[in-house]
Design a protein around this motif. Structure first.
Motif, short mmCIF file in Angstrom:
data_model
loop_
_atom_site.label_atom_id
_atom_site.label_comp_id
_atom_site.label_asym_id
_atom_site.label_seq_id
_atom_site.Cartn_x
_atom_site.Cartn_y
_atom_site.Cartn_z
N VAL A 1 0.79 -1.22 -0.04
CA VAL A 1 0.14 -0.01 0.00
C VAL A 1 0.95 1.13 0.05
O VAL A 1 1.87 1.32 0.79
N SER A 2 0.47 2.36 -0.87
CA SER A 2 1.23 3.55 -0.76
C SER A 2 0.37 4.60 -0.96
O SER A 2 -0.71 4.39 -1.72
N LEU A 3 0.73 5.72 -0.53
CA LEU A 3 -0.20 6.99 -0.71
C LEU A 3 0.51 8.02 -1.29
O LEU A 3 1.63 8.47 -1.20
N SER A 4 -0.20 8.65 -2.46
CA SER A 4 0.25 9.72 -3.41
C SER A 4 -0.44 10.91 -2.79
O SER A 4 -1.76 11.00 -3.48
N PRO A 5 -0.13 11.87 -1.89
CA PRO A 5 -0.69 12.98 -1.66
C PRO A 5 -0.77 13.68 -2.54
O PRO A 5 0.14 14.20 -3.70
N GLY A 6 -2.08 14.42 -2.91
CA GLY A 6 -2.31 15.59 -4.02
C GLY A 6 -2.59 14.70 -5.13
O GLY A 6 -3.19 15.67 -6.21
N ASP A 7 -2.64 13.64 -5.60
CA ASP A 7 -2.77 13.20 -6.94
C ASP A 7 -4.37 12.91 -7.06
O ASP A 7 -5.20 12.87 -6.02
N ILE A 8 -4.88 12.89 -8.21
CA ILE A 8 -6.32 12.69 -8.73
C ILE A 8 -6.36 11.66 -9.72
O ILE A 8 -5.76 11.67 -10.65
N LEU A 9 -7.20 10.69 -9.70
CA LEU A 9 -7.29 9.89 -10.63
C LEU A 9 -8.02 10.33 -11.73
O LEU A 9 -8.78 11.39 -11.94
N ILE B 1 -9.23 -0.19 -11.37
CA ILE B 1 -8.68 -1.58 -11.24
C ILE B 1 -7.78 -1.89 -12.49
O ILE B 1 -8.35 -1.58 -13.62
N ASP B 2 -6.72 -2.51 -12.18
CA ASP B 2 -5.84 -2.75 -13.37
C ASP B 2 -5.45 -4.23 -13.05
O ASP B 2 -4.62 -4.53 -12.17
N THR B 3 -5.86 -5.16 -13.71
CA THR B 3 -5.53 -6.59 -13.88
C THR B 3 -4.51 -7.13 -14.72
O THR B 3 -4.06 -8.26 -14.64
N ASP B 4 -3.85 -6.21 -15.70
CA ASP B 4 -3.06 -6.68 -16.69
C ASP B 4 -1.65 -6.33 -16.68
O ASP B 4 -0.85 -6.88 -17.19
N SER B 5 -1.32 -5.20 -15.99
CA SER B 5 -0.11 -4.52 -16.00
C SER B 5 1.08 -5.53 -15.36
O SER B 5 2.07 -5.49 -15.85
N ILE B 6 0.61 -5.95 -14.25
CA ILE B 6 1.54 -6.88 -13.47
C ILE B 6 0.94 -8.20 -13.26
O ILE B 6 -0.28 -8.56 -13.07
N ASP B 7 1.93 -9.32 -13.64
CA ASP B 7 1.44 -10.60 -13.72
C ASP B 7 0.79 -11.08 -12.74
O ASP B 7 -0.12 -11.81 -12.55
N ASP B 8 1.58 -10.98 -11.40
CA ASP B 8 1.17 -11.76 -10.22
C ASP B 8 0.24 -10.88 -9.16
O ASP B 8 0.30 -11.25 -8.12
N ARG B 9 0.04 -9.82 -9.62
CA ARG B 9 -0.46 -8.75 -8.85
C ARG B 9 -1.64 -7.91 -9.44
O ARG B 9 -1.78 -7.88 -10.51
N VAL B 10 -2.61 -7.57 -8.61
CA VAL B 10 -3.71 -6.70 -9.07
C VAL B 10 -3.60 -5.19 -8.50
O VAL B 10 -3.47 -5.10 -7.32
N GLU B 11 -3.54 -4.20 -9.61
CA GLU B 11 -3.37 -2.98 -9.19
C GLU B 11 -4.84 -2.26 -8.65
O GLU B 11 -5.45 -2.20 -9.63
N ILE B 12 -5.10 -1.82 -7.64
CA ILE B 12 -6.28 -0.89 -7.19
C ILE B 12 -5.69 0.35 -6.86
O ILE B 12 -5.13 0.65 -5.69
N ARG B 13 -6.44 1.44 -7.38
CA ARG B 13 -6.12 2.84 -6.96
C ARG B 13 -7.47 3.39 -6.53
O ARG B 13 -8.54 3.29 -7.05
N VAL B 14 -7.49 4.02 -5.50
CA VAL B 14 -8.55 4.48 -4.75
C VAL B 14 -8.35 6.03 -4.52
O VAL B 14 -7.26 6.56 -3.91
#
Length: 472
Positions: free
Chosen positions: A120-128, A158-171
């Motif tokens: 888990v990481s937090l990017s302050p000030g970013d906007i999706l 949700i990104d299920t394709d970029s990383i083989d063994d992981r699922v990226e979820i940005r909130v």
């Protein structure tokens, strides 16, 4: 099929209406091509049909079980797994909102990685970016998106394709973007594939066992068919071993009884004919002796002598006909050599006989009986024609013998009658040179005893063609 024909075939069918749709179902179910299509698709052999009977319910059961399992178990497990991930992300986002202190947030993110296995990481000030809430990724991405919508209730990607063994979820949070990398194995259940593998494996094992057992059962039926076929061709066959299922053993037992009865009848017939030959030849010999002792050249004595000789010929022909089955054993014989011997004998007698052999032909024969049959056929052709052509060759699994002559031939409507015993075609055959009317009868009896057939046709030479077919 007309509607009236449908009424006759199906009296219980509902009344026909003018509406074409009302008649269409009946026509569709009674379409004449449907049975033939099923017959073409169905296996021909007993083993194939038996396996189809066994395999079809098994396959249907497995397909139904797989569908139910996939629809219930896989959907339930996927919802539970994605719900757990979404719940953990919701808990982390709530705790970050309650703890504005950077040090506390770092401790929280480290604890999530250590205890929950989430990066888990937090990017302050970013906007999706303004994108749909769920990215393409199949059923797993759809289930995860549904869980995020119900539990996190914040914008996400949700990104299920970029990383083989992981699922990226940005909130999207109020002060930045929370990025979560979840292990893919936490969203995947291997029980479905294990279930399918076990199901397919056990099915293949059961099919293999069923195939072995069915092959043993079918082997007995095939052996029975082969033995019956050989016996029908006049070959000596041993008693059939009674094995297999109860019905197959009953059929084998019935065949053995039939074989024994036929063999006894042939033996009794041969013994009876030997006695008849002895009993009839003795008085005929005495009559010939008495005629020879008579003096003079009286016409009555000459006629009587001819009658006695005719009786001897008829008796010999009848005994040859009745001895058709005989006791001669069937052995591999050279048909080409047999034809050369018979043709050579007629050539030495002055007849014009051409012989053409396409190849050497060896097949199971009762040689003496077949030589008598071929001799009768070629003799008839030589008697009524000035030129005879004999040709032999193989046509697949059948040996074919053609005998052509340039004689008067036989009318098409009489060709079957000439095979009857003692039938003489007086209108086209010379009665002075003709025999007793048993030549063709004996020939067909011998050929059919070998499992073959004799047919008559028009000859290219202008006379009669005799076609003899013998199975190899």
């Amino acid at each position: 099929m007309k509607l009236t024909a449908l009424r006759r075939l199906l009296p219980s069918a509902p009344p026909a209406r003018d509406d074409a749709a009302a008649v269409a179902p009946w026509r569709r179910w009674l379409h004449p091509g449907t049975p033939s299509l099923l017959k073409r698709l169905a296996p021909r052999g007993l083993m194939g049909r038996s396996l189809l009977i066994i395999v079809t319910p098994l396959v249907i059961t497995q397909v139904v079980a797989a569908i139910i399992f996939y629809d219930r178990h896989w959907d339930t497990m996927l919802r539970r797994l994605t719900g757990g991930i979404a719940g953990e992300i919701a808990m982390i986002s709530d705790m970050l909102r309650r703890e504005p202190d950077p040090l506390e947030r770092e401790w929280l993110l480290a604890t999530a990685h250590l205890r929950l296995g989430l990066d888990v990481s937090l990017s302050p000030g970013d906007i999706l970016p303004n994108e749909p809430p769920a990215a393409a990724g199949g059923q797993m991405a759809e289930a995860l998106a549904h869980a995020m919508e119900s539990r996190v209730q914040r914008p996400f990607v949700i990104d299920t394709d970029s990383i083989d063994d992981r699922v990226e979820i940005r909130v999207q949070l109020s002060d930045g973007v929370l990025t979560v990398l979840a292990p893919r194995k936490r969203l995947f259940s291997s029980t479905t594939y294990i279930f399918v593998m076990w199901m397919v494996g056990t099915s293949m094992l059961l099919m293999g066992i069923a195939t072995i057992f069915m092959r043993n059962q079918v082997r007995s039926v095939r052996k029975l068919a082969a033995t019956a076929n050989s016996f029908g061709k006049g070959r000596d066959v041993p008693r059939l071993k009674e094995e297999g299922a109860r019905e197959v053993r009953q059929a084998s037992h019935a065949f053995n009884l039939m074989r024994d009865r036929i063999s006894r009848q042939i033996e009794q017939r041969t013994e009876m004919l030997a006695g008849v030959s002895h009993d009839l030849r003795t008085p005929l010999t005495r009559m010939k002796l008495q005629i020879a002792m008579m003096n003079g050249d009286d016409e009555d004595i000459a006629a009587l002598r001819e009658d006695v000789e005719e009786m001897e010929r008829m008796l010999a022909d009848y005994l040859a006909f009745a001895r058709g089955e005989g006791t001669e054993s069937t052995e591999p014989a050279d048909l080409s050599g047999l034809l050369q011997d018979v043709v050579g004998r007629y050539r030495r007698e002055g007849y014009a006989v051409d012989l053409h052999l396409e190849e050497d032909i060896t097949l199971p024969l009762k040689r003496r009986a077949m030589e008598r049959s071929v001799s009768n056929l070629i003799g008839n052709a030589c008697r009524y024609g000035s030129h005879v052509a004999v040709r032999a060759g193989l046509r697949g699994e059948t040996a074919v013998l053609l005998i052509d002559d340039d004689g008067p031939g036989i009318p098409a409507d009489k060709r079957e009658q000439v095979f009857k015993a003692f039938f003489r075609l007086e209108s086209s055959r010379n009665p002075k040179t003709g025999g007793s009317g048993l030549g063709l009868t004996i020939a067909r009896d011998i050929v059919r005893g070998h499992g073959g057939e004799i047919t008559l046709a028009d000859s290219p030479l202008g006379g009669l063609r005799v076609v003899v077919e013998l199975p190899l």
